[in-house]
Design a protein around this motif. Structure first.
Motif, PDB file in Angstrom:
ATOM      1  N   TRP A   2      95.680  -1.022  53.898  1.00  0.00           N
ATOM      2  CA  TRP A   2      94.419  -1.129  54.448  1.00  0.00           C
ATOM      3  C   TRP A   2      94.317  -2.401  55.172  1.00  0.00           C
ATOM      4  N   LYS A   3      93.528  -2.279  56.448  1.00  0.00           N
ATOM      5  CA  LYS A   3      93.212  -3.311  57.271  1.00  0.00           C
ATOM      6  C   LYS A   3      91.868  -3.320  57.613  1.00  0.00           C
ATOM      7  N   LYS A   4      91.267  -4.544  57.749  1.00  0.00           N
ATOM      8  CA  LYS A   4      89.835  -4.627  57.881  1.00  0.00           C
ATOM      9  C   LYS A   4      89.308  -4.456  59.318  1.00  0.00           C
ATOM     10  N   HIS A   5      88.508  -3.736  59.610  1.00  0.00           N
ATOM     11  CA  HIS A   5      87.902  -3.834  60.950  1.00  0.00           C
ATOM     12  C   HIS A   5      86.690  -4.430  60.874  1.00  0.00           C
ATOM     13  N   THR A   6      86.527  -5.501  61.779  1.00  0.00           N
ATOM     14  CA  THR A   6      85.288  -6.190  61.832  1.00  0.00           C
ATOM     15  C   THR A   6      84.280  -5.857  63.038  1.00  0.00           C
ATOM     16  N   ALA A   7      82.963  -6.078  62.900  1.00  0.00           N
ATOM     17  CA  ALA A   7      82.092  -6.085  63.910  1.00  0.00           C
ATOM     18  C   ALA A   7      81.189  -7.261  63.570  1.00  0.00           C
ATOM     19  N   GLN A   8      80.281  -7.402  64.634  1.00  0.00           N
ATOM     20  CA  GLN A   8      79.323  -8.493  64.402  1.00  0.00           C
ATOM     21  C   GLN A   8      77.769  -7.871  64.785  1.00  0.00           C
ATOM     22  N   LYS A   9      76.936  -8.591  63.868  1.00  0.00           N
ATOM     23  CA  LYS A   9      75.434  -8.349  64.082  1.00  0.00           C
ATOM     24  C   LYS A   9      74.701  -9.266  64.029  1.00  0.00           C
ATOM     25  N   TRP A  10      73.602  -9.364  64.996  1.00  0.00           N
ATOM     26  CA  TRP A  10      72.557 -10.407  65.142  1.00  0.00           C
ATOM     27  C   TRP A  10      71.781 -10.689  63.917  1.00  0.00           C
ATOM     28  N   VAL A  11      71.815 -11.589  63.472  1.00  0.00           N
ATOM     29  CA  VAL A  11      70.742 -12.104  62.193  1.00  0.00           C
ATOM     30  C   VAL A  11      69.771 -12.819  62.905  1.00  0.00           C
ATOM     31  N   PRO A  12      68.391 -12.387  63.134  1.00  0.00           N
ATOM     32  CA  PRO A  12      67.446 -13.257  63.698  1.00  0.00           C
ATOM     33  C   PRO A  12      66.807 -14.483  62.669  1.00  0.00           C
ATOM     34  N   ASN A  13      66.468 -15.408  63.247  1.00  0.00           N
ATOM     35  CA  ASN A  13      65.956 -16.563  62.852  1.00  0.00           C
ATOM     36  C   ASN A  13      64.826 -16.970  63.703  1.00  0.00           C
ATOM     37  N   ILE A  14      63.440 -16.451  63.349  1.00  0.00           N
ATOM     38  CA  ILE A  14      62.276 -16.874  64.206  1.00  0.00           C
ATOM     39  C   ILE A  14      61.937 -18.059  63.798  1.00  0.00           C
ATOM     40  N   VAL A  15      61.676 -18.972  64.722  1.00  0.00           N
ATOM     41  CA  VAL A  15      61.308 -20.684  64.552  1.00  0.00           C
ATOM     42  C   VAL A  15      60.271 -20.765  65.464  1.00  0.00           C
ATOM     43  N   THR A  16      59.134 -21.713  65.046  1.00  0.00           N
ATOM     44  CA  THR A  16      58.232 -22.174  65.979  1.00  0.00           C
ATOM     45  C   THR A  16      58.572 -23.273  66.566  1.00  0.00           C
ATOM     46  N   VAL A  17      58.431 -23.371  68.037  1.00  0.00           N
ATOM     47  CA  VAL A  17      58.765 -24.695  68.611  1.00  0.00           C
ATOM     48  C   VAL A  17      57.547 -25.203  69.392  1.00  0.00           C
ATOM     49  N   VAL A  18      57.546 -26.569  68.926  1.00  0.00           N
ATOM     50  CA  VAL A  18      56.144 -27.201  69.545  1.00  0.00           C
ATOM     51  C   VAL A  18      56.290 -27.806  70.662  1.00  0.00           C
ATOM     52  N   ASP A  19      55.524 -27.276  71.743  1.00  0.00           N
ATOM     53  CA  ASP A  19      55.610 -27.729  73.167  1.00  0.00           C
ATOM     54  C   ASP A  19      54.785 -28.964  73.247  1.00  0.00           C
ATOM     55  N   LYS A  20      53.647 -28.991  72.579  1.00  0.00           N
ATOM     56  CA  LYS A  20      52.830 -30.268  72.804  1.00  0.00           C
ATOM     57  C   LYS A  20      52.157 -30.312  71.395  1.00  0.00           C
ATOM     58  N   ASP A 118      83.178  -3.509  58.749  1.00  0.00           N
ATOM     59  CA  ASP A 118      82.268  -2.240  58.824  1.00  0.00           C
ATOM     60  C   ASP A 118      83.294  -0.960  58.499  1.00  0.00           C
ATOM     61  N   TYR A 119      84.561  -1.240  58.345  1.00  0.00           N
ATOM     62  CA  TYR A 119      85.574  -0.083  57.791  1.00  0.00           C
ATOM     63  C   TYR A 119      86.802  -0.610  57.768  1.00  0.00           C
ATOM     64  N   TYR A 120      87.720   0.120  57.120  1.00  0.00           N
ATOM     65  CA  TYR A 120      89.048  -0.442  56.773  1.00  0.00           C
ATOM     66  C   TYR A 120      89.887   0.787  57.518  1.00  0.00           C
ATOM     67  N   TYR A 121      91.171   0.345  58.138  1.00  0.00           N
ATOM     68  CA  TYR A 121      91.897   1.317  58.740  1.00  0.00           C
ATOM     69  C   TYR A 121      93.340   1.223  58.240  1.00  0.00           C
ATOM     70  N   CYS A 122      94.074   2.411  58.487  1.00  0.00           N
ATOM     71  CA  CYS A 122      95.571   2.343  58.000  1.00  0.00           C
ATOM     72  C   CYS A 122      96.262   2.545  59.098  1.00  0.00           C
ATOM     73  N   GLY A 123      97.453   2.414  59.152  1.00  0.00           N
ATOM     74  CA  GLY A 123      98.469   2.665  60.305  1.00  0.00           C
ATOM     75  C   GLY A 123      98.631   4.344  60.492  1.00  0.00           C
ATOM     76  N   CYS A 124      98.455   4.785  59.608  1.00  0.00           N
ATOM     77  CA  CYS A 124      98.649   6.310  59.731  1.00  0.00           C
ATOM     78  C   CYS A 124      97.439   6.961  60.400  1.00  0.00           C
ATOM     79  N   GLY A 125      96.229   6.267  60.671  1.00  0.00           N
ATOM     80  CA  GLY A 125      95.188   6.944  61.389  1.00  0.00           C
ATOM     81  C   GLY A 125      93.973   7.124  60.352  1.00  0.00           C
ATOM     82  N   ALA A 126      94.185   6.900  59.183  1.00  0.00           N
ATOM     83  CA  ALA A 126      93.232   7.277  57.958  1.00  0.00           C
ATOM     84  C   ALA A 126      92.301   6.004  58.168  1.00  0.00           C
ATOM     85  N   LYS A 127      90.854   6.264  57.771  1.00  0.00           N
ATOM     86  CA  LYS A 127      89.810   5.176  57.789  1.00  0.00           C
ATOM     87  C   LYS A 127      89.031   5.401  56.413  1.00  0.00           C
ATOM     88  N   LYS A 128      88.424   4.317  55.951  1.00  0.00           N
ATOM     89  CA  LYS A 128      87.557   4.382  54.846  1.00  0.00           C
ATOM     90  C   LYS A 128      86.274   3.382  55.123  1.00  0.00           C
TER      91      LYS A 128
END
Length: 138
Positions: A2-20, A118-128
């Protein structure tokens, strides 16, 4: 295998920025009497105070339009012990006062992309599907 298939997701980090930042501001209150309307005005604007001082409707009114008797002037308060007419002041500067102006801020998302399997795949076409195993809390 089995080989890993990867994906990316956005992890928000809301911060307050002081303009003045928060600031302490000094100000004065200018109070003046308008003869033509018979009203008192209060303002923080020194330019309005200077305009009143140079105005025929404000401080210069009695010079341009003298009253017959002191009692006719709305600012007349009486006579002193020498018989001179006395008046309340047609203008007052009160202060200075301190006022705190709040900080000016805005929010920004300083998040990041996180890579996950996000999932694993095999050269035979199977996914888990990849799943996280929960630890037993007991």
């Amino acid at each position: 295998m089995w080989k890993k298939h990867t994906a990316q997701k956005w992890v928000p980090n809301i911060v307050t920025v002081v303009d003045k930042p928060e600031q302490t501001v000094k100000y004065s209150v200018y109070k003046m009497y308008w003869y033509t309307t018979g009203t008192w005005e209060e303002t923080r604007d020194p330019d309005g105070f200077h305009a009143w001082a140079e105005s025929k409707e404000g401080s210069l009114y009695p010079l341009y339009y003298p009253y017959q008797k002191p009692e006719d002037n709305p600012l007349f308060i009486g006579y002193d012990k020498n018989g001179h007419a006395t008046y309340t002041n047609g203008r007052t500067i009160i202060g200075p006062y301190d006022e705190t102006a709040p900080a000016v801020t805005h929010e920004e998302d300083h998040g990041y992309y996180e890579t996950y399997t996000d999932y694993y795949y095999c050269g035979c076409g199977a996914k888990k599907v990849a799943c996280k195993r929960l630890k037993n809390s007991g």
